[in-house]
Design a protein around this motif. Sequence first.
Motif, short mmCIF file in Angstrom:
data_model
loop_
_atom_site.label_atom_id
_atom_site.label_comp_id
_atom_site.label_asym_id
_atom_site.label_seq_id
_atom_site.Cartn_x
_atom_site.Cartn_y
_atom_site.Cartn_z
N TYR A 163 3.74 7.73 3.70
CA TYR A 163 3.22 6.37 3.52
C TYR A 163 4.25 5.33 3.91
O TYR A 163 3.95 4.36 4.60
CB TYR A 163 2.74 6.16 2.08
CG TYR A 163 1.72 7.16 1.64
CD1 TYR A 163 0.48 7.26 2.27
CD2 TYR A 163 1.99 8.04 0.59
CE1 TYR A 163 -0.46 8.20 1.86
CE2 TYR A 163 1.05 8.98 0.18
CZ TYR A 163 -0.17 9.05 0.82
OH TYR A 163 -1.09 9.98 0.42
N HIS B 172 0.47 8.92 -6.10
CA HIS B 172 0.59 10.35 -5.83
C HIS B 172 1.47 11.02 -6.88
O HIS B 172 1.16 12.11 -7.37
CB HIS B 172 1.16 10.54 -4.43
CG HIS B 172 0.86 11.86 -3.82
ND1 HIS B 172 1.62 12.40 -2.81
CD2 HIS B 172 -0.12 12.77 -4.05
CE1 HIS B 172 1.13 13.58 -2.47
NE2 HIS B 172 0.08 13.82 -3.21
N ALA C 121 -7.35 5.97 -2.75
CA ALA C 121 -6.21 6.49 -1.98
C ALA C 121 -5.90 5.59 -0.78
O ALA C 121 -5.98 4.37 -0.88
CB ALA C 121 -6.46 7.93 -1.57
N SER C 122 -5.58 6.20 0.35
CA SER C 122 -5.17 5.39 1.50
C SER C 122 -6.34 4.97 2.37
O SER C 122 -6.15 4.25 3.34
CB SER C 122 -4.14 6.15 2.33
OG SER C 122 -4.67 7.37 2.79
N SER D 292 4.96 12.44 0.35
CA SER D 292 4.57 11.04 0.11
C SER D 292 5.40 10.08 0.95
O SER D 292 5.02 8.92 1.12
CB SER D 292 4.74 10.68 -1.37
OG SER D 292 3.87 11.44 -2.16
N ARG E 107 0.66 3.98 -2.92
CA ARG E 107 0.29 5.38 -2.65
C ARG E 107 1.36 6.35 -3.14
O ARG E 107 1.05 7.41 -3.67
CB ARG E 107 0.02 5.59 -1.15
CG ARG E 107 -1.25 4.92 -0.67
CD ARG E 107 -2.48 5.39 -1.45
NE ARG E 107 -2.55 6.83 -1.48
CZ ARG E 107 -2.82 7.56 -2.58
NH1 ARG E 107 -3.05 7.00 -3.74
NH2 ARG E 107 -2.85 8.87 -2.51
N LYS F 284 0.83 -1.20 0.00
CA LYS F 284 0.00 0.00 0.00
C LYS F 284 0.87 1.26 0.00
O LYS F 284 0.57 2.23 -0.70
CB LYS F 284 -0.93 0.00 1.21
CG LYS F 284 -1.92 1.15 1.24
CD LYS F 284 -2.86 0.97 2.42
CE LYS F 284 -3.93 2.00 2.48
NZ LYS F 284 -4.87 1.74 3.58
#
Length: 152
Positions: free
Chosen positions: A129, A39, A63-64, A126, A35, A31
């Motif tokens: 994440y 992004h 998205a998340s 980013s 992400r 994930k």
Amino acid sequence: MVDHVLALAETWTAWDGRPVPAGDRLYTPHKAIRRVADHMVDHLAEMEARLVGEETQPDHWHASATTTEADLAPFTAADLDEAHSRLTRLARIWANRLDTLTPDELDRSAGTGWTFRQLAFHLAESAYYADSVGDLGPRRDGHVSARPGSHA
């Protein structure tokens, strides 16, 4: 940012399969990579559309907020290799595009929204994440590093 994400990802083949809570979301190695890549693609598409005078396309990714079955898969050495290829290529595309823009174009960007310079700095966020999954590698004492959010 990509170097930081990939340095953490180097430790994720040791992931125990349990999603890591961060705020009101859950993160896994897959994930986090998804992400970061999404992004980068999302804002690259925004910048390219604005440069040619098109309307930007809204993204419809979950998205998340969503953890998919694929996100829960073990993170293998092959997945790490794929992440290296994907993210380093995306970073190169970003660097190449930004290098073609003048300082004025970076700071007085076409269309509406953040300037392209602001977009580039925004992408650095980013790393969140990957930081949410954390460093899962062995410590110097031979034990696996504590999971993010744990008190081990």
